[in-house]
Scaffold this active site. Structure first.
Site, short mmCIF file in Angstrom:
data_model
loop_
_atom_site.label_atom_id
_atom_site.label_comp_id
_atom_site.label_asym_id
_atom_site.label_seq_id
_atom_site.Cartn_x
_atom_site.Cartn_y
_atom_site.Cartn_z
N ASP A 63 -6.43 -6.93 -1.81
CA ASP A 63 -6.82 -6.73 -0.42
C ASP A 63 -8.24 -6.20 -0.31
O ASP A 63 -8.81 -5.67 -1.27
CB ASP A 63 -5.85 -5.75 0.26
CG ASP A 63 -5.64 -6.05 1.74
OD1 ASP A 63 -6.49 -6.76 2.33
OD2 ASP A 63 -4.64 -5.59 2.30
N ARG A 122 -11.73 1.64 8.67
CA ARG A 122 -10.38 2.04 8.25
C ARG A 122 -10.42 3.29 7.36
O ARG A 122 -9.71 3.42 6.38
CB ARG A 122 -9.68 0.90 7.52
CG ARG A 122 -8.14 1.01 7.50
CD ARG A 122 -7.49 -0.10 6.70
NE ARG A 122 -6.05 0.01 6.74
CZ ARG A 122 -5.25 0.04 5.66
NH1 ARG A 122 -5.77 -0.06 4.45
NH2 ARG A 122 -3.94 0.11 5.79
N ASP A 162 0.82 -1.21 0.00
CA ASP A 162 0.00 0.00 0.00
C ASP A 162 0.86 1.26 0.00
O ASP A 162 1.93 1.32 0.60
CB ASP A 162 -0.90 -0.03 1.25
CG ASP A 162 -2.04 0.95 1.19
OD1 ASP A 162 -2.16 1.68 0.19
OD2 ASP A 162 -2.83 0.98 2.16
N ASP A 198 -3.10 -11.19 9.37
CA ASP A 198 -2.17 -10.09 9.60
C ASP A 198 -1.29 -10.35 10.81
O ASP A 198 -0.36 -9.58 11.08
CB ASP A 198 -2.94 -8.78 9.81
CG ASP A 198 -3.51 -8.23 8.52
OD1 ASP A 198 -3.07 -8.66 7.44
OD2 ASP A 198 -4.40 -7.37 8.58
#
Length: 770
Positions: free
Chosen positions: A470, A435, A359, A538
């Site tokens: 993702d 998020r 990212d 994660d």
């Protein structure tokens, strides 16, 4: 093989039989699912000789108590009062259905339909049921996969009535098992604690697992197991079920008042409503069933072989996966081209094969509040663009991979400024964020086209050989102005996602696609039909990864489980674990690294280089070998993976006991008559792990935390005990004694030092002896 014998339909695989009967009433009675049988078929049926009180009988011509019969599928309103797999408002306005057998057809290969599904079945049978009053048909579709001992099921419903039919619940499969002495094993959790195994004894009532997040979710994996009491890894009876679907799922086990289990799985009826106009049809996702009479490991082998041979894309089957370095934990958003190139050079020297830029490479994406939805390269970070960056990395003899999150949008983005209507939002209601982002409306064809065009343009501009896809939030505010019925939203969203992924895979078959959703939030068979591996979590702390990877291993092969070695202390747990243990856990899957290799100490660089070389040597075994779990003792784990009579064993000690017991090394799947060379992978110990105790081991009069010892600690490690054995398979099955662990006194190089979070890898290879 599928064949008809009198009124019975028999499905067979290499080791299993699945049998049902077409009754005179037109209902399908489930007869048998288990180890292959040649018994007289009528002897396998449930014997109802007197019925029971309070029963409603189907009809005068066929006075059967449907509530007592084990059925293949059941419908509302004709005397079966157990949990129902199907609920619809029929064209005549009633919820009552009367589907009866009409015909069946047997074909070669899989039944081709629009949803992701398993390919290359041996045989398929389509059993058509018909509701004469409503003029509606249902196809129950079964496929057999002979070598993998699996059977798939799905359902298609067609409305031929002038009036609309409205589906409220439709399961992909249902099966009645005429006993209840089972435990339900599910794989549950949440973010950074995915797929933990939970065991629940069954009793009267209904047990369900489901997702309502818009994805298959990290809360409950779609797959589950029904295991007979006392079943363990190598003994006992178990039924495994999974679903080829990436959206909201629902599975239930209902135990009736007469001790019969009804099992079902399919799309979650939560917020689901699907109207069918005349001549319209609806297809359910495909369900997968397998059976083992040899414990849970055998059940896993069936599922693993099925997924590797029939689910993952054909060009990825048996393909050795590259070892990647992902830059996320090294830089997060704070990187530039110089940092990336420097990191890639260091990675190449260690043996890394694929560099993945995560990212932050696009738009004004310097944190997680902006930029999602845009695809223009951030020229401040990457002034030469993706093309030249990819070429620089390719010249280092590494592949180049790129992170995308195509399903999301930030309000601070060019896309949202131009097309706020692309985001999911209920009119006049402020949307909830996750998020700092909103979800794009994949029910909208314009949104799907926008994603395809920009995704493909980005791929075309650089030599990209790996994509990390993702999805970092759950869906809320589910509403699309492109739908007349909002009960269609969740499934339509998944259909839009599948449309994008199908075109991506068709256009770029050479690209390795790894899917991800905040870790394991979308680890399912549906996604695996497009990309052969999924980011499991994660959480890269190996101690918690043991439970995550163990849980996944019951239903998914190691070749699908993406595992990275990261820095410690771990961001998710603040636990500091040995570098060797991080590798020893991550190697049981598709290995990668996610750390800043520029700042590794010299001994760590040496260790990582040796780890990568070891993994490459045995990569085919780690990714495609036959995987075994050992019955767990306390908090310790042992895994084994085997291929061509080479066996790799991972032993993991989560907490050390004071003065621990002596131990043996046990192996499975070895030939008792063969001779094996057994050795432990070298396992060094960094000095700073011992603190002030180091003075007893090295006899050097320096402060343990002083400058001199810190400098020495960058280069010097202590040797751990190495083990080399020459033994036969009989001894390995019986257990071969290991050198003792440290018991509180006296360090030497012949004593195994594991401590908390310690681990070992052993290799056993068949050798020829004269």
């Amino acid at each position: 093989m599928i064949y008809q014998k009198d009124s019975f339909i028999c499905l067979e695989t290499k080791e299993l039989s699945y049998i049902f009967e077409i009754l005179p009433s037109g209902h399908l009675e489930h007869v048998y699912f288990g180890t292959k049988t040649k018994s007289k078929l009528t002897d396998l049926k449930v014997k109802i000789t007197a019925g029971a009180g309070s029963q409603v009988l189907y009809s005068d011509d066929h006075p059967i108590p449907l509530d007592l019969l084990p059925l293949e599928y059941s419908f509302i309103g004709k005397g079966d009062y157990r949990l129902m797999p199907f609920e619809a408002k029929m064209p005549n306005g009633s919820f009552v259905c009367d589907f009866k057998y009409k015909s069946h057809t047997i074909i070669d290969d899989s039944y081709d339909y629009n949803l992701p599904h398993a390919l290359n079945a041996d045989k398929t049978i389509i059993v058509t049921l018909y509701d004469e009053v409503n003029n509606v048909e249902v196809d129950l579709i079964y496929s057999t996969f002979f070598e993998t001992n699996t059977i798939t099921r799905k359902l298609i419903i067609r409305n031929m009535n002038e009036n609309t039919l409205v589906i409220r619940k439709v399961m992909s499969m249902m099966i009645d098992v005429p006993e209840m002495d089972y435990d339900l094993i599910t794989f549950d959790g949440g973010w950074i604690k995915e797929t933990h195994k939970h065991i629940r004894p069954l009793s009267y009532g209904t047990y369900s697992i489901e997702s309502t997040t818009g994805a298959s979710s990290n809360r409950h994996n779609p797959g589950f197991i029904l295991a007979k009491k006392d079943t363990n890894e190598d003994y006992g009876i178990a039924i495994g079920i999974n679903l080829v679907y990436s959206g909201n799922h629902y599975s239930a086990v209902h135990v009736s008042n007469h001790g019969m289990m009804r099992v079902m799985t399919g799309i979650n009826p939560h917020c689901f409503e699907w109207p069918l106009e005349k001549n319209a049809f609806f297809e359910t996702p495909e369900a997968v069933l397998t059976y083992s009479a040899q414990g849970l490991n055998k059940l896993s082998h069936n599922m693993h072989d099925f997924i590797n041979g029939h689910i993952v894309p054909k060009n990825n089957q048996k393909e050795l996966r590259p070892i990647v370095l992902n830059n996320w934990e090294a830089f997060m958003f704070d990187f530039n081209q110089r940092k990336i190139i420097n990191l890639a050079r260091k990675a190449k020297k260690l043996g890394i094969e694929m560099f993945v830029l995560d990212d932050g490479w696009f738009s004004n994406r310097n944190d997680d509040t902006k930029g999602l939805g845009d695809y223009d390269v951030n020229r401040k970070k990457l002034p030469s663009g993706l093309d030249k960056l990819a070429k620089k990395i390719n010249r280092m003899k590494m592949g180049f991979g790129l992170w995308f999150e195509p399903e999301m949008v930030n309000q601070d983005s060019k896309l949202f400024t131009m097309h706020p209507e692309f985001a999911i939002k209920v009119p006049y209601l402020e949307p909830s964020k996750g998020r700092n982002q909103l979800v794009l409306d994949l029910c909208n064809d314009k949104v799907v086209r926008y994603i395809k065009e920009n995704l493909f343009n980005t791929i075309d501009c650089a030599n990209i050989s790996y994509i990390k896809w993702d999805m970092n939030r759950h869906i809320s505010d589910m509403y699309s102005n492109k739908l007349s019925n909002q009960g269609m939203f969740f499934h339509k969203y998944i259909l839009g996602l599948y449309d994008i992924l199908k075109d991506l895979k068709t256009r770029y078959p050479h690209i390795l696609l790894e899917t991800c959703s905040s870790g394991g939030n979308r680890f399912d068979l549906g996604m695996l039909t497009f990309g052969p591996q999924v980011w499991a979590s994660d959480n890269t702390d190996p101690m918690t990864r043991l439970k995550i990877q163990e849980g996944l291993s019951y239903l998914y092969p190691l070749s699908t489980i993406s595992c990275h070695v990261s820095e410690a202390p771990h961001a998710q747990t603040l636990r500091k674990t040995p570098l060797e243990t991080r590798f020893n856990v991550a190697s049981f899957g598709v290995l990668g690294y996610e750390l800043d290799v520029r700042v590794l100490k010299p001994y760590e660089r040496k260790a990582v280089k040796e780890q990568i070389a070891f993994y490459k040597k045995y990569r085919d075994i780690f990714q495609y070998g036959k995987f075994y779990r050992f019955n767990r003792k306390g908090n310790d784990f042992q895994f084994q993976v085997s291929k061509d009579d080479t066996h790799i064993i991972g032993r993991y000690q989560t907490i050390v006991d004071a003065s621990p017991n002596f131990e043996k090394l046990y192996l499975k799947n070895v030939n008792e008559a063969n001779t094996y060379s057994v050795y432990s992978k070298p396992n060094v110990l960094n000095i700073d792990r011992f603190g002030h105790l180091i003075k007893h081991a090295v006899k050097v009069p320096f402060k343990h935390d002083g400058l001199v010892m810190r400098i020495i600690g960058k280069y010097k490690t202590l040797d751990n005990a190495q083990i080399k054995l020459l033994v036969d398979g009989a001894a390995l099955k019986n257990g071969v004694p290991l050198k003792q662990q440290f018991m509180g006194t006296y360090y030497n190089t012949e004593t195994r030092l594991l401590g908390d979070y310690g681990s070992e890898l052993y290799v056993a290879e068949k050798i020829e002896v004269s």
